[in-house]
Design a protein around this motif. Structure first.
Motif, PDB file in Angstrom:
ATOM      1  N   HIS A  62      61.906  15.022  38.916  1.00  0.00           N
ATOM      2  CA  HIS A  62      61.441  16.145  39.995  1.00  0.00           C
ATOM      3  C   HIS A  62      59.424  15.583  39.694  1.00  0.00           C
ATOM      4  O   HIS A  62      58.881  16.097  41.152  1.00  0.00           O
ATOM      5  CB  HIS A  62      62.253  17.476  39.987  1.00  0.00           C
ATOM      6  CG  HIS A  62      63.351  17.021  40.502  1.00  0.00           C
ATOM      7  ND1 HIS A  62      64.171  16.163  41.392  1.00  0.00           N
ATOM      8  CD2 HIS A  62      64.858  16.943  39.417  1.00  0.00           C
ATOM      9  CE1 HIS A  62      65.041  16.052  41.588  1.00  0.00           C
ATOM     10  NE2 HIS A  62      65.623  16.778  40.975  1.00  0.00           N
TER      11      HIS A  62
ATOM     12  N   GLN B 113      52.463  31.605  42.875  1.00  0.00           N
ATOM     13  CA  GLN B 113      53.347  31.705  44.343  1.00  0.00           C
ATOM     14  C   GLN B 113      52.620  33.143  45.633  1.00  0.00           C
ATOM     15  O   GLN B 113      52.142  33.858  44.787  1.00  0.00           O
ATOM     16  CB  GLN B 113      54.571  32.487  44.606  1.00  0.00           C
ATOM     17  CG  GLN B 113      55.246  33.601  43.929  1.00  0.00           C
ATOM     18  CD  GLN B 113      54.973  34.788  45.160  1.00  0.00           C
ATOM     19  OE1 GLN B 113      55.434  34.216  46.313  1.00  0.00           O
ATOM     20  NE2 GLN B 113      55.020  35.779  44.245  1.00  0.00           N
TER      21      GLN B 113
ATOM     22  N   GLY C 112      66.782  19.804  48.562  1.00  0.00           N
ATOM     23  CA  GLY C 112      65.866  20.031  49.355  1.00  0.00           C
ATOM     24  C   GLY C 112      65.022  21.200  48.336  1.00  0.00           C
ATOM     25  O   GLY C 112      63.963  21.719  48.953  1.00  0.00           O
ATOM     26  N   TYR C 113      65.630  21.422  47.084  1.00  0.00           N
ATOM     27  CA  TYR C 113      65.036  22.170  46.139  1.00  0.00           C
ATOM     28  C   TYR C 113      63.447  21.261  46.248  1.00  0.00           C
ATOM     29  O   TYR C 113      62.647  22.583  45.393  1.00  0.00           O
ATOM     30  CB  TYR C 113      66.152  22.954  45.561  1.00  0.00           C
ATOM     31  CG  TYR C 113      65.395  24.001  45.052  1.00  0.00           C
ATOM     32  CD1 TYR C 113      65.249  25.471  45.481  1.00  0.00           C
ATOM     33  CD2 TYR C 113      64.887  22.952  43.519  1.00  0.00           C
ATOM     34  CE1 TYR C 113      65.121  25.895  44.414  1.00  0.00           C
ATOM     35  CE2 TYR C 113      64.709  24.241  42.364  1.00  0.00           C
ATOM     36  CZ  TYR C 113      64.355  25.922  42.722  1.00  0.00           C
ATOM     37  OH  TYR C 113      63.910  26.834  41.562  1.00  0.00           O
ATOM     38  N   TYR C 114      63.659  20.304  45.442  1.00  0.00           N
ATOM     39  CA  TYR C 114      63.222  20.223  44.986  1.00  0.00           C
ATOM     40  C   TYR C 114      61.947  19.564  46.109  1.00  0.00           C
ATOM     41  O   TYR C 114      62.560  18.762  46.830  1.00  0.00           O
ATOM     42  CB  TYR C 114      63.589  18.916  43.651  1.00  0.00           C
ATOM     43  CG  TYR C 114      64.790  18.977  42.910  1.00  0.00           C
ATOM     44  CD1 TYR C 114      63.971  19.887  41.963  1.00  0.00           C
ATOM     45  CD2 TYR C 114      66.052  18.798  42.969  1.00  0.00           C
ATOM     46  CE1 TYR C 114      65.266  21.119  41.471  1.00  0.00           C
ATOM     47  CE2 TYR C 114      67.424  19.571  42.726  1.00  0.00           C
ATOM     48  CZ  TYR C 114      66.506  20.623  41.460  1.00  0.00           C
ATOM     49  OH  TYR C 114      67.521  20.732  40.662  1.00  0.00           O
ATOM     50  N   SER C 115      60.431  19.355  45.662  1.00  0.00           N
ATOM     51  CA  SER C 115      59.527  18.272  46.148  1.00  0.00           C
ATOM     52  C   SER C 115      60.221  16.874  46.060  1.00  0.00           C
ATOM     53  O   SER C 115      59.534  15.982  47.309  1.00  0.00           O
ATOM     54  CB  SER C 115      57.977  18.869  45.689  1.00  0.00           C
ATOM     55  OG  SER C 115      58.471  20.091  46.168  1.00  0.00           O
ATOM     56  N   ASN C 116      60.164  16.633  45.381  1.00  0.00           N
ATOM     57  CA  ASN C 116      60.333  15.421  45.043  1.00  0.00           C
ATOM     58  C   ASN C 116      61.412  14.678  44.104  1.00  0.00           C
ATOM     59  O   ASN C 116      61.423  15.258  42.971  1.00  0.00           O
ATOM     60  CB  ASN C 116      59.526  14.691  44.512  1.00  0.00           C
ATOM     61  CG  ASN C 116      57.585  15.067  45.041  1.00  0.00           C
ATOM     62  OD1 ASN C 116      57.496  14.649  45.827  1.00  0.00           O
ATOM     63  ND2 ASN C 116      57.253  15.922  44.355  1.00  0.00           N
TER      64      ASN C 116
ATOM     65  N   ASP D  42      51.279  24.967  43.415  1.00  0.00           N
ATOM     66  CA  ASP D  42      52.315  23.074  44.235  1.00  0.00           C
ATOM     67  C   ASP D  42      53.370  23.193  42.291  1.00  0.00           C
ATOM     68  O   ASP D  42      53.621  21.467  42.696  1.00  0.00           O
ATOM     69  CB  ASP D  42      51.398  22.475  44.347  1.00  0.00           C
ATOM     70  CG  ASP D  42      50.507  21.818  42.851  1.00  0.00           C
ATOM     71  OD1 ASP D  42      50.507  23.140  41.814  1.00  0.00           O
ATOM     72  OD2 ASP D  42      49.281  20.771  43.255  1.00  0.00           O
ATOM     73  N   THR D  43      53.051  23.808  42.244  1.00  0.00           N
ATOM     74  CA  THR D  43      54.493  23.189  40.719  1.00  0.00           C
ATOM     75  C   THR D  43      53.861  22.286  39.472  1.00  0.00           C
ATOM     76  O   THR D  43      54.112  21.413  39.077  1.00  0.00           O
ATOM     77  CB  THR D  43      55.768  23.203  41.019  1.00  0.00           C
ATOM     78  OG1 THR D  43      56.210  22.349  41.640  1.00  0.00           O
ATOM     79  CG2 THR D  43      56.134  24.373  41.222  1.00  0.00           C
TER      80      THR D  43
END
Length: 638
Positions: free
Chosen positions: A438, A574, A297-301, A480-481
């Protein structure tokens, strides 16, 4: 008969660094007159005349500041343990022209050519240092250099950080080593320096703590069991390479009497045709990020493999630099009135990631000057330009400095300085192309244009100044990194004061910096940065024991600090957490007995006060709590 590798290196060490080395002949104007002195220079043989030597620091001043990044960057933000990623809180945007992969937030743990020290010493020189602290923190360094075979000197520098950290998955294991050699002919007409360097950074990545309130309200005093966001991620950074720089004076030198050393000051050259130089610099770098359990759940993709993450980037660079300068022999006491250098750099670069590879072939003409038309005035300048058929074409870097000595007598030595710098740089490769499990992007960013004006005054132990930056097309990592480029220009204003003061047995040294960005959405900085060190100096036992005790204070104003994303090894914007506004205080006692130095330091003593904790330099990465550090440094000769 086959000789085991370890035995071979042991025999080689004994042979090269035994005390019974071949007797040396020293040139008075080149090597230190004191046989116990150790002075060093950097890789500027192509231009410096005279050779700029720096005394090796053996004082107790700032001896307690053992951390590698604290020694290089006074105002920094790190992840809460020695050896982890960090960033500079004082704004800076300068870089050299040519291929540049991208921001490296581990650079303090890697060797860079302009920082490697080449020692000039009569006797064998060795230094050993060790620091230990809470959470199994260990920092070690060893340096040795010895002259062998007449004018040949060999040396090695080794440094190591191994620290478990206070929180889970926070361990660092960083080491770097450089083997060095230098040779100067008897007449100093020819000189060469060379090295092989190897650095490796291995850091566990925990993604920060899950619940900040557990730390801030001190709900769990045992920090080692506080939950973290990543349980198996790791970053590995490697850098290695070789370097060689050599020069040859085209004109010979004539001495009035070879037998009379006093006549060296009367040496003259009938015709001076300058100095030819060549440098070869090859280095290879690799970044590897692994996480055996990316479904957290840490990574968005997750783009490639949901069972395991293994991202790697590899790049290498080979540079050959040829230059001519009018620099005279490097042992002259009196600087030349005008120093000029012109050269050409050929740069070959190659980069490869999990999906693709690119190569670049650049020619970079460059020049440099140092002009002293009057004892009160010095003018310096540098310029470089990229010739190529790719995106780097037209990149340039121009800089100039004018220094006017207003007052020359001690203690009122005062200089007024004006500096200008202009850069036109292509986007670093990292911002343009990246392919991983990711994060994937392929951008076409415009060149970044940076103009900087600096004005500063120096007087004895004081420096007061201001910098103004104007930056077009600034690059950053957004919330959004993902990389982003500013659509309008951004201005940065910086003003600073650095001062040292001695009152009897008390020393005070401090600095205050104010910086303001015209757009905090693009460049986020703490407006105020401050540090103060106060010490009491005392000599005991008729000077046999020197002590320097005091405290360090550091402060930065609150701001929305950039967060850390380990999968891209970068900081990003952030908007959820504002940090800063606290004072970090350390208390220390430094000792010196002959050539041995010690220190004891109580770290973050203010964390003992109160029931709430807010000691963050990076969001979700608390700094270490109160702890004891001990360090020693032993320097010896022969």
């Amino acid at each position: 008969m086959k000789i085991p590798g370890r035995l071979f290196f042991l025999l080689l060490w004994v042979f090269l660094f035994s005390e019974n080395s071949i007797a040396q002949v020293y040139r008075e104007h080149f090597y230190p007159a004191d046989s116990g002195a150790a002075r060093y220079f950097h890789n500027r043989l192509n231009f410096e005349s005279p050779l700029q030597l720096t005394d090796f620091d053996t004082t107790l001043k700032d001896f307690q500041a053992y951390n590698w990044i604290d020694q290089r960057i006074p105002f920094n933000a790190h992840l809460g343990n020695s050896g982890l990623a960090f960033r500079n809180l004082s704004f800076s945007n300068e870089r050299e022209s040519g291929f540049y992969y991208g921001p490296d937030f581990f650079e303090a743990y890697l060797f860079h050519q302009n920082e490697i020290k080449y020692y000039l010493n009569h006797n064998p020189f060795t230094e050993l240092g060790f620091v230990t602290g809470a959470s199994k923190e260990q920092v070690f360094h060893a340096r040795h250099q010895q002259r062998v075979f007449k004018k040949l000197a060999l040396g090695v520098d080794f440094e190591h950080i191994n620290s478990l950290g206070t929180y889970q998955r926070q361990k660092s294991n960083n080491r770097r080593v450089v083997f060095k050699a230098q040779f100067f002919s008897e007449s100093l007409r020819y000189g060469v320096i060379a090295n092989y360097h190897n650095s490796k950074v291995v850091v566990q990545e925990n993604g920060g703590i899950v619940y900040d309130s557990v730390y801030e309200q001190n709900l769990e005093p045992d920090r080692s069991i506080i939950a973290v966001r990543l349980n198996s991620a790791q970053n590995v950074i490697r850098k290695s390479g070789i370097y060689l720089q050599q020069y040859y004076q085209l004109s010979g030198r004539k001495t009035e009497s070879k037998s009379d050393t006093a006549s060296l000051s009367a040496e003259r050259i009938k015709l001076r045709f300058g100095r030819l130089s060549h440098s070869l610099d090859y280095d290879r770098n690799s970044f590897t990020y692994t996480d055996p359990s990316p479904i957290s759940g840490y990574y968005s993709n997750i783009w490639i493999d949901s069972t395991a993450t293994f991202d790697s980037v590899y790049f290498e660079k080979l540079e050959n630099i040829f230059s001519w300068s009018n620099a005279d022999y490097p042992d002259r006491y009196k600087p030349q009135t005008l120093l000029l250098m012109f050269g050409l750099k050929h740069q070959l670069s190659k980069v490869k990631d999990s999906a693709d590879s690119d190569s670049f072939n650049h020619l970079l003409p460059f020049g440099e000057l140092c002009f002293n038309p009057h004892p009160l005035l010095t003018v310096e300048g540098k310029a470089s330009f990229v010739l190529s058929d790719d995106a780097y074409r037209g990149d340039f870097n121009l800089s100039g400095l004018a220094q006017l000595k207003i007052l020359r007598k001690h203690p009122f030595q005062t200089t007024l300085n004006f500096a200008l710098q202009s850069e036109n740089q292509s986007a670093p490769y990292f911002y343009q192309h990246y392919y991983s499990n990711h994060f994937i992007w392929d951008n076409d960013f415009d060149k970044t244009v940076t103009n900087k004006l600096s004005v500063f005054i120096t007087q004895d132990r004081m420096k007061l100044g201001a910098d103004v930056y104007t930056i077009s097309n600034y690059l950053f990592i957004d919330t959004d990194t993902m990389p982003a480029q500013a659509g309008s220009s951004v201005e940065i204003f910086k003003a600073y004061l650095e001062k040292e003061l001695r009152l009897g047995k008390f020393d005070f040294s401090g600095s205050v910096l104010y910086q303001k960005s015209s757009s905090s959405d693009i460049i986020r900085l703490p407006e105020w940065l401050a540090s103060l060190t106060t010490t009491f100096n005392l000599r005991l036992f008729q000077g046999a024991l020197n002590t320097r005790s005091g405290f360090d204070l550091r402060y930065n104003s609150p701001y929305y600090a950039d967060a850390w994303m380990p999968a891209i090894r970068g900081f990003y914007h952030q908007n959820e957490k504002e940090i800063g506004g606290f004072i970090q205080a350390d208390v220390f006692v430094n000792f010196k007995v002959k050539r041995t130095r010690f220190f004891f330091k109580l770290q973050n003593v203010l964390s003992l006060l109160g029931d709430s904790y807010d000691f963050y330099a990076v969001p979700h990465y608390p700094l270490q709590d109160f702890g004891l550090k001990f360090g020693l440094d032993w320097r010896f000769h022969d």
